[in-house]
Write a protein that holds these residues in place. Structure first.
Motif, PDB file in Angstrom:
ATOM      1  N   SER A 117       0.825  -1.201   0.000  1.00 59.86           N
ATOM      2  CA  SER A 117       0.000   0.000   0.000  1.00 59.86           C
ATOM      3  C   SER A 117       0.859   1.251   0.000  1.00 59.86           C
ATOM      4  O   SER A 117       0.456   2.277   0.501  1.00 59.86           O
ATOM      5  N   ASN A 118       2.060   1.141  -0.539  1.00 60.53           N
ATOM      6  CA  ASN A 118       3.009   2.237  -0.463  1.00 60.53           C
ATOM      7  C   ASN A 118       3.205   2.842  -1.837  1.00 60.53           C
ATOM      8  O   ASN A 118       3.870   2.274  -2.697  1.00 60.53           O
ATOM      9  N   LEU A 119       2.628   4.011  -2.066  1.00 61.99           N
ATOM     10  CA  LEU A 119       2.661   4.643  -3.378  1.00 61.99           C
ATOM     11  C   LEU A 119       4.081   5.031  -3.770  1.00 61.99           C
ATOM     12  O   LEU A 119       4.462   4.921  -4.934  1.00 61.99           O
ATOM     13  N   VAL A 120       4.865   5.519  -2.818  1.00 63.45           N
ATOM     14  CA  VAL A 120       6.236   5.922  -3.129  1.00 63.45           C
ATOM     15  C   VAL A 120       7.011   4.762  -3.729  1.00 63.45           C
ATOM     16  O   VAL A 120       7.651   4.887  -4.776  1.00 63.45           O
ATOM     17  N   GLN A 121       6.941   3.613  -3.078  1.00 65.88           N
ATOM     18  CA  GLN A 121       7.701   2.455  -3.556  1.00 65.88           C
ATOM     19  C   GLN A 121       7.236   2.006  -4.935  1.00 65.88           C
ATOM     20  O   GLN A 121       8.044   1.664  -5.799  1.00 65.88           O
ATOM     21  N   GLU A 122       5.929   2.024  -5.175  1.00 70.95           N
ATOM     22  CA  GLU A 122       5.426   1.586  -6.477  1.00 70.95           C
ATOM     23  C   GLU A 122       5.839   2.547  -7.589  1.00 70.95           C
ATOM     24  O   GLU A 122       6.183   2.122  -8.693  1.00 70.95           O
ATOM     25  N   LEU A 123       5.815   3.838  -7.306  1.00 69.30           N
ATOM     26  CA  LEU A 123       6.236   4.805  -8.315  1.00 69.30           C
ATOM     27  C   LEU A 123       7.722   4.648  -8.634  1.00 69.30           C
ATOM     28  O   LEU A 123       8.140   4.744  -9.796  1.00 69.30           O
ATOM     29  N   ILE A 124       8.524   4.404  -7.602  1.00 68.11           N
ATOM     30  CA  ILE A 124       9.961   4.183  -7.823  1.00 68.11           C
ATOM     31  C   ILE A 124      10.181   2.934  -8.664  1.00 68.11           C
ATOM     32  O   ILE A 124      11.014   2.910  -9.585  1.00 68.11           O
ATOM     33  N   ASP A 125       9.416   1.875  -8.389  1.00 67.68           N
ATOM     34  CA  ASP A 125       9.547   0.639  -9.164  1.00 67.68           C
ATOM     35  C   ASP A 125       9.210   0.874 -10.633  1.00 67.68           C
ATOM     36  O   ASP A 125       9.911   0.404 -11.535  1.00 67.68           O
ATOM     37  N   ILE A 126       8.118   1.641 -10.893  1.00 66.49           N
ATOM     38  CA  ILE A 126       7.731   1.934 -12.281  1.00 66.49           C
ATOM     39  C   ILE A 126       8.819   2.743 -12.964  1.00 66.49           C
ATOM     40  O   ILE A 126       9.193   2.482 -14.116  1.00 66.49           O
ATOM     41  N   TRP A 127       9.323   3.739 -12.267  1.00 63.39           N
ATOM     42  CA  TRP A 127      10.370   4.601 -12.810  1.00 63.39           C
ATOM     43  C   TRP A 127      11.619   3.789 -13.170  1.00 63.39           C
ATOM     44  O   TRP A 127      12.186   3.930 -14.250  1.00 63.39           O
ATOM     45  N   ARG A 128      12.027   2.898 -12.289  1.00 66.97           N
ATOM     46  CA  ARG A 128      13.232   2.105 -12.526  1.00 66.97           C
ATOM     47  C   ARG A 128      13.046   1.089 -13.641  1.00 66.97           C
ATOM     48  O   ARG A 128      13.955   0.827 -14.434  1.00 66.97           O
ATOM     49  N   THR A 165      13.548   4.348 -21.612  1.00 66.22           N
ATOM     50  CA  THR A 165      12.379   5.003 -22.195  1.00 66.22           C
ATOM     51  C   THR A 165      12.027   6.288 -21.448  1.00 66.22           C
ATOM     52  O   THR A 165      11.625   7.284 -22.056  1.00 66.22           O
ATOM     53  N   LYS A 166      12.137   6.262 -20.142  1.00 71.16           N
ATOM     54  CA  LYS A 166      11.975   7.459 -19.307  1.00 71.16           C
ATOM     55  C   LYS A 166      10.666   8.202 -19.548  1.00 71.16           C
ATOM     56  O   LYS A 166      10.636   9.425 -19.626  1.00 71.16           O
ATOM     57  N   HIS A 167       9.554   7.467 -19.698  1.00 72.47           N
ATOM     58  CA  HIS A 167       8.258   8.135 -19.781  1.00 72.47           C
ATOM     59  C   HIS A 167       7.900   8.766 -18.433  1.00 72.47           C
ATOM     60  O   HIS A 167       7.172   9.744 -18.371  1.00 72.47           O
ATOM     61  N   ILE A 168       8.396   8.165 -17.358  1.00 67.39           N
ATOM     62  CA  ILE A 168       8.218   8.723 -16.024  1.00 67.39           C
ATOM     63  C   ILE A 168       9.603   8.986 -15.444  1.00 67.39           C
ATOM     64  O   ILE A 168      10.449   8.094 -15.406  1.00 67.39           O
ATOM     65  N   THR A 169       9.839  10.196 -15.026  1.00 66.83           N
ATOM     66  CA  THR A 169      11.135  10.580 -14.477  1.00 66.83           C
ATOM     67  C   THR A 169      11.024  10.788 -12.972  1.00 66.83           C
ATOM     68  O   THR A 169       9.930  10.713 -12.382  1.00 66.83           O
ATOM     69  N   ARG A 170      12.136  11.095 -12.362  1.00 71.78           N
ATOM     70  CA  ARG A 170      12.147  11.380 -10.925  1.00 71.78           C
ATOM     71  C   ARG A 170      11.247  12.575 -10.609  1.00 71.78           C
ATOM     72  O   ARG A 170      10.535  12.573  -9.597  1.00 71.78           O
ATOM     73  N   ASP A 171      11.256  13.577 -11.474  1.00 74.64           N
ATOM     74  CA  ASP A 171      10.394  14.743 -11.261  1.00 74.64           C
ATOM     75  C   ASP A 171       8.917  14.378 -11.351  1.00 74.64           C
ATOM     76  O   ASP A 171       8.083  14.938 -10.623  1.00 74.64           O
ATOM     77  N   HIS A 172       8.576  13.458 -12.247  1.00 73.03           N
ATOM     78  CA  HIS A 172       7.182  13.011 -12.339  1.00 73.03           C
ATOM     79  C   HIS A 172       6.749  12.348 -11.038  1.00 73.03           C
ATOM     80  O   HIS A 172       5.624  12.549 -10.566  1.00 73.03           O
ATOM     81  N   VAL A 173       7.621  11.527 -10.456  1.00 66.92           N
ATOM     82  CA  VAL A 173       7.306  10.854  -9.204  1.00 66.92           C
ATOM     83  C   VAL A 173       7.009  11.883  -8.121  1.00 66.92           C
ATOM     84  O   VAL A 173       6.019  11.776  -7.383  1.00 66.92           O
ATOM     85  N   LYS A 174       7.838  12.915  -8.028  1.00 63.43           N
ATOM     86  CA  LYS A 174       7.630  13.949  -7.010  1.00 63.43           C
ATOM     87  C   LYS A 174       6.325  14.707  -7.259  1.00 63.43           C
ATOM     88  O   LYS A 174       5.598  15.032  -6.309  1.00 63.43           O
ATOM     89  N   ALA A 175       6.013  14.981  -8.521  1.00 61.87           N
ATOM     90  CA  ALA A 175       4.780  15.709  -8.841  1.00 61.87           C
ATOM     91  C   ALA A 175       3.544  14.888  -8.483  1.00 61.87           C
ATOM     92  O   ALA A 175       2.555  15.423  -7.970  1.00 61.87           O
ATOM     93  N   ILE A 176       3.589  13.586  -8.748  1.00 62.13           N
ATOM     94  CA  ILE A 176       2.446  12.723  -8.426  1.00 62.13           C
ATOM     95  C   ILE A 176       2.219  12.680  -6.921  1.00 62.13           C
ATOM     96  O   ILE A 176       1.076  12.719  -6.442  1.00 62.13           O
ATOM     97  N   LEU A 177       3.294  12.602  -6.155  1.00 65.80           N
ATOM     98  CA  LEU A 177       3.162  12.583  -4.696  1.00 65.80           C
ATOM     99  C   LEU A 177       2.572  13.891  -4.188  1.00 65.80           C
ATOM    100  O   LEU A 177       1.730  13.901  -3.280  1.00 65.80           O
TER     101      LEU A 177
END
Length: 369
Positions: A134-145, A150-162
């Motif tokens: 149930s941890n959104l941060v971890q799931e977003l990091i997993d998707i990013w990695r 391809t980098k459709h989602i970047t580190r900045d995208h993860v921060k914006a979603i949070l």
């Protein structure tokens, strides 16, 4: 919906804490919005950060940064009305630009520390573990990695979603429930009707369970009517026209910013009969919903850019509200009548009650059969 289901345990745990806290106040009036916000904050925080959010220092620091960001977002910017060099110059002279850069630095630095903490190999939190389900941060990091080059989602995208998760999840849900409780306390017949429905469906359980929610049709009408009268975001996220169009006889050029007034749509007398009246039964024989398919009711927006947190927000609002109404009887403080409850609005990004609702909760327990 998978993420909404995954948050069931957290939602139940936070509601248990809410019931316990309200059961201890005796016959003293409480500011119900404070209890509601703490509950929503606990759900969204645990959903996004996991156990990290339980640390008071972490929570206090984050809420301070978010509040500063919201105040900035709702402030006046000359450049919004006079795009170009002149508008930017005025914003620099008034100090808005420097304030914006400072708050952005605080917010970005906070999210950077969070991501660094989650990406620390010593943390030992692997994808698929029960601790991260149930941890959104971890799931977003997993998707990013996993995306690699391809980098459709970047580190900045993860921060914006949070950031969007907290801005859109905490304040709007708690504001909606505050308005719902205020309307119900002013309308005793509707309050009794929704409580009778919930208590009839739930039976003699200690509280409402998630499996009870599909039975609560009138509660859903109450939530719809609350969002019609009091959409938490009165002006939806701005859109941009992709081509020249004509609306209501007016020519709208391409690349023009369009702001939709959800508050005015919900009170339009050409669409709603007696639009200023709180009347949940108007949805009894109507299929109008707030899922974006009906433009008469758009508290979450519509189309491809509809609020991505719609399912989570509605689940939190309905479940918390159902338990408040099931577990307690509600009265106004001595000497206060329903017509005395102020419904004056206040706010910028979200419109909340100017004067918080004070109510007296009395623990309700179903009589044994």
């Amino acid at each position: 919906m998978r993420r909404v289901q995954a948050a069931r345990f957290t939602r139940g745990a936070q509601v248990d804490k809410l019931i316990e806290n309200l059961s201890c106040v005796g016959r003293n009036p409480v500011a119900i919005h404070e209890h509601i916000f703490a509950t929503v904050d606990g759900i969204v925080g645990a959903f996004a950060w996991g156990d990290t959010y339980a640390a008071e220092q972490f929570k206090d620091e984050f809420i301070h940064v978010i509040n500063e960001s919201l105040a900035l977002l709702s402030s006046f910017s000359t450049e919004d009305f006079f795009p170009g060099a002149a508008g930017r110059m005025v914003d620099r002279l008034t100090g808005l630009v420097s304030r914006r850069e400072k708050i952005f630095g605080m917010l970005d630095g906070f999210f950077e520390r969070v991501l660094d903490q989650y990406m620390d190999p010593a943390r030992g939190n692997k994808p698929g573990d029960d601790s991260s389900r149930s941890n959104l941060v971890q799931e977003l990091i997993d998707i990013w990695r996993e995306q690699g080059a391809t980098k459709h989602i970047t580190r900045d995208h993860v921060k914006a979603i949070l950031m969007d998760t907290f801005v859109g999840g905490n304040n709007t849900s708690s504001v909606t429930m505050h308005w719902a409780m205020s309307e119900l306390i002013r309308h005793p017949a509707e309050l009794k009707k929704v409580q009778d429905e919930i208590r009839g469906a739930v039976g003699d359980k200690e509280r409402v369970q998630h499996d009870d929610m599909p039975k609560l049709k009138y509660l859903r009408m109450v939530v719809k009517e609350t969002m019609r009268l009091h959409p938490p975001a009165t002006l939806l996220v701005p859109r941009l026209t992709t081509r020249q169009i004509k609306v209501g006889g007016y020519d709208i050029p391409a690349n023009m910013k369009v702001i939709v007034n959800a508050w005015a749509i919900g009170r339009d007398p050409n669409v709603w009969e007696n639009p200023e009246e709180f009347f949940p039964e108007r949805f009894q024989e109507s299929d109008i919903d707030f899922n974006g398919a009906h433009f008469e009711l758009v508290p979450f927006g519509a189309g491809r850019r509809i609020c991505p947190g719609l399912a989570m927000g509605v689940a939190n609002v309905e479940f918390i509200l159902a338990n408040l109404l099931y577990c307690f009887n509600w009265e106004l403080p001595d000497g206060v009548r329903g017509e005395d409850v102020s419904m004056e609005e206040e706010g910028s990004l979200t419109f909340h009650k100017k004067i918080p609702l004070m109510v007296v909760p009395t623990r309700f327990r179903m009589s044994p059969k």
